[in-house]
Design a protein around this motif. Structure first.
Motif, PDB file in Angstrom:
ATOM      1  N   PRO A 213      26.512 -74.415  46.087  1.00 37.58           N
ATOM      2  CA  PRO A 213      26.655 -73.328  47.066  1.00 37.58           C
ATOM      3  C   PRO A 213      27.855 -73.523  47.983  1.00 37.58           C
ATOM      4  O   PRO A 213      28.551 -72.551  48.322  1.00 37.58           O
ATOM      5  N   GLY A 214      28.122 -74.772  48.401  1.00 32.45           N
ATOM      6  CA  GLY A 214      29.278 -75.017  49.259  1.00 32.45           C
ATOM      7  C   GLY A 214      30.584 -74.714  48.563  1.00 32.45           C
ATOM      8  O   GLY A 214      31.474 -74.062  49.124  1.00 32.45           O
ATOM      9  N   LEU A 215      30.715 -75.170  47.310  1.00 29.34           N
ATOM     10  CA  LEU A 215      31.936 -74.891  46.555  1.00 29.34           C
ATOM     11  C   LEU A 215      32.070 -73.403  46.238  1.00 29.34           C
ATOM     12  O   LEU A 215      33.180 -72.863  46.199  1.00 29.34           O
ATOM     13  N   THR A 216      30.929 -72.742  46.016  1.00 29.68           N
ATOM     14  CA  THR A 216      30.967 -71.288  45.784  1.00 29.68           C
ATOM     15  C   THR A 216      31.513 -70.560  46.995  1.00 29.68           C
ATOM     16  O   THR A 216      32.346 -69.649  46.869  1.00 29.68           O
ATOM     17  N   LEU A 217      31.063 -70.965  48.182  1.00 27.52           N
ATOM     18  CA  LEU A 217      31.540 -70.317  49.404  1.00 27.52           C
ATOM     19  C   LEU A 217      33.027 -70.575  49.611  1.00 27.52           C
ATOM     20  O   LEU A 217      33.781 -69.654  49.963  1.00 27.52           O
TER      21      LEU A 217
END
Length: 472
Positions: A213-217
Motif C-alpha cells: 500500500p505504501g509503494l502504491t501510494l
C-alpha cells in the motif's frame, strides 16, 4: 444514573475537554482515575481503616487514617499496574530508538545531498524537481517517521528551489506536504509500532502488510506529478542548465553512491532485518540508531549540540507517547468496566451494517478525528474502541490497521485542519498563501482516496506479503 450512562458521560466529557485544549494525556489520566474512583468505590474498604482507631487517637492520626482510607480504592492499583505495563512493553522499546535514528538523520545534512543528487539524476524526466522532492520526502519520512520534521526540512530545502525553477507554487507545496506524510504508512513506521502495541497485532506482519500500500501510494503520487508536468508544462518547467547543470556520469554515480546509497542501505537494512526475521523490531531499531550516528560521523555532521538535541527530542516525544498509553489504558479499563464498550457494541450491532459499511463509517469517524487530534492520540485512544467490533464484522485487525494508516494521511492533508499545510506555511515565503497550499494538496488527497478504494477492492494488496513471508 446507570454505569453505562456514566461511561458515555465519561467519553463525552473527554471529547469536550479535548476541544477545550486540555493536555490529552493528563486529561485521560485524570478522568480515568476520577470516574474509576466512582466505579471501584467500596465503602467497606474505605472505612475499614477507621476500625483501628481508638479514643486516644490524635487529630493527625485521624487525618492520616482518613487519607489512607481514601486511597484504599482499586483504581490506584489499576493506575500503577497500567503504568508498569506500558513501561515494560517490549514493542514500545523500539519507539525511542527509531525516533533517535530519525532525529540524527535529520541533523546530518543527508537530505540536502540526497535532494541535490536526485534532482540532477532525474533532470530529463517531466517534473524532475518534483519527482526528486517526492522521492527525497519518501526516503526521509521513512527514516524519521516524523511528519513535522520532514515537511519543515523539505520546505526549507526543496520549496525555494522549485519556486526558483518557476514551478507552480500550489503544485510545489502539494508535493512537499504529501511526501512528508508518507512516514506514517511506509515501514519502519512509528505509527504502526504504536498500533501494534495498542492492538496486540504482530508488528512484523504489519510492516509486511504496509509495504505494498505504501509503494502504491508513492506510485500514484509520481504518476500525478509526471502526468501533470506533461499535460501542463507551465506548472513544472524543465530546468535550465544554470539551475541544474549537466554532470559527467562517473561524477553523478559517485554522488549517488555517497548520498542515496547510505540512507537507502540503512533503511533497507533495518526493514529487511525485521521482515526476514533476522532481528526483532527493537534490535533493528538499535541497528538503525547506531547506523544514523555512523552516517552523521561519515558526513562530518555530528556535533555535541546536535547529539544533545536529538536525545532531548527523543526523550520528549517518547514520554508523550508513553503517558498517552498510560492514560488511555486507565481510561479504557474504566470505560469498559462501566459497560461503555458493551453499549457501543450493541448500538453498532443493532444498525445491521455490512462489513464494508462498518469500515466506511469507522474510517469516516477516524478521518474527522484527524482534524483536532494527532495520529498518536487517535491510535491510542479511539482505535481500541473499534477493536471489539472487528470480530463482530469479521474484519482482520491487520487490514483495519493499514486502512487507518492510509486514512491518517488524509488528516494531514485535508483543509481546514491540514497540519502538514500549517507546518509548511510556517517556514514558506510570505507570498505563498495558505489557500494555495490547500489547493496544491487536494489532488494528492484524491490519490490517497484512490489507494483506499483499491484496498477495499483488492484486499490482497495488504495480505499478500504477510501471507507469503509468514503464512496465514
Amino acid at each position: 444514573m446507570t454505569d453505562p450512562q456514566v461511561a458515555l458521560m465519561m467519553l463525552g466529557l473527554f471529547i469536550v475537554f479535548v476541544f477545550l485544549g486540555f493536555p490529552i494525556a493528563f486529561t485521560l489520566m485524570a478522568m480515568g482515575i476520577g470516574f474509576g474512583y466512582f466505579a471501584y468505590y467500596d465503602p467497606s474498604r474505605m472505612w475499614r481503616s477507621f476500625e483501628r482507631l481508638d479514643d486516644a487517637a490524635t487529630t493527625w492520626d485521624s487525618w492520616s487514617t482518613w487519607f489512607e482510607g481514601f486511597l484504599n480504592n482499586r483504581i490506584f492499583d489499576l493506575f500503577v499496574n497500567q503504568t508498569f505495563t506500558v513501561m515494560s512493553n517490549e514493542v514500545l522499546t523500539a519507539v525511542p530508538l527509531f525516533l533517535f535514528m530519525g532525529y540524527i538523520v535529520e541533523r546530518s545534512n543527508i537530505v540536502d545531498r540526497l535532494f541535490t543528487t536526485l534532482n540532477i539524476a532525474s533532470k530529463n524526466l517531466p517534473g524532475s524537481m518534483g519527482v526528486a522532492a517526492l522521492i527525497t520526502c519518501a526516503l526521509f519520512a521513512t527514516a524519521t517517521g516524523i511528519v513535522g520534521a520532514v515537511v519543515t526540512l523539505m520546505g526549507l530545502l526543496a520549496l525555494p528551489a522549485m519556486l526558483k525553477a518557476r514551478y507552480d507554487p500550489s503544485f510545489a507545496a502539494g508535493i512537499i506536504c504529501a511526501g512528508g506524510t508518507l512516514g506514517i504508512l511506509i515501514p519502519p513506521s512509528i505509527m504502526l509500532i504504536v498500533y501494534a502495541a495498542a492492538t496486540n497485532v504482530s508488528i512484523v506482519r504489519l510492516y509486511a502488510a504496509a509495504l505494498l500500500p505504501g509503494l502504491t501510494l508513492v506510485g500514484l503520487y509520481l504518476i500525478y506529478i509526471v502526468g501533470r508536468s506533461i499535460l501542463q508544462p507551465s506548472s513544472a518547467p524543465k530546468p535550465t542548465d544554470d539551475e541544474v547543470p549537466d554532470m559527467p556520469r562517473l561524477q553523478l554515480l559517485w554522488l549517488i553512491i555517497t548520498s542515496f546509497v547510505p540512507l537507502a542501505f540503512l533503511i533497507f537494512a533495518v526493514l529487511g532485518s525485521i521482515l526476514f526475521g533476522l532481528a526483532t523490531p527493537t534490535e533493528a531499531a538499535s541497528i538503525g540508531a547506531l547506523g544514523g550516528i555512523l552516517l552523521a560521523f561519515l558526513y562530518r555532521a555530528m556535533t555535541w549540540q546536535r547529539l544533545r538535541e536529538s536525545v532531548y527530542l527523543t526523550v520528549r516525544t517518547t514520554a508523550m507517547v508513553c503517558w498517552l498509553f498510560v492514560g488511555s489504558y486507565t481510561f479504557s479499563a474504566v470505560f469498559s468496566y462501566l459497560g461503555g464498550e458493551q453499549v457501543i457494541g450493541e448500538f453498532v450491532s443493532s444498525l445491521d451494517l455490512t462489513p464494508i459499511q462498518f469500515l466506511i463509517i469507522a474510517q469516516l469517524i477516524i478521518f474527522l478525528l484527524g482534524w483536532p487530534l494527532e495520529w498518536s492520540e487517535i491510535i491510542i485512544i479511539f482505535v481500541p474502541i473499534f477493536l471489539p467490533l472487528l470480530e463482530v464484522f469479521g474484519i482482520d485487525p491487520l487490514f483495519f490497521g493499514i486502512l487507518v494508516a492510509l486514512n491518517l494521511q488524509t488528516s494531514f492533508l485535508t483543509p481546514p485542519m491540514a497540519m502538514s499545510a500549517y507546518y509548511l506555511k510556517g517556514i514558506a515565503p510570505p507570498e505563498l498563501r495558505l489557500t494555495q497550499i490547500f489547493k496544491g494538496v487536494m489532488p494528492f488527497l484524491l490519490c490517497v482516496i484512490i489507494s483506499m478504494v483499491l484496498m477495499y477492492i483488492f484486499p490482497q494488496v495488504v495480505f499478500y506479503l504477510p501471507d507469503l513471508f509468514y503464512g496465514r
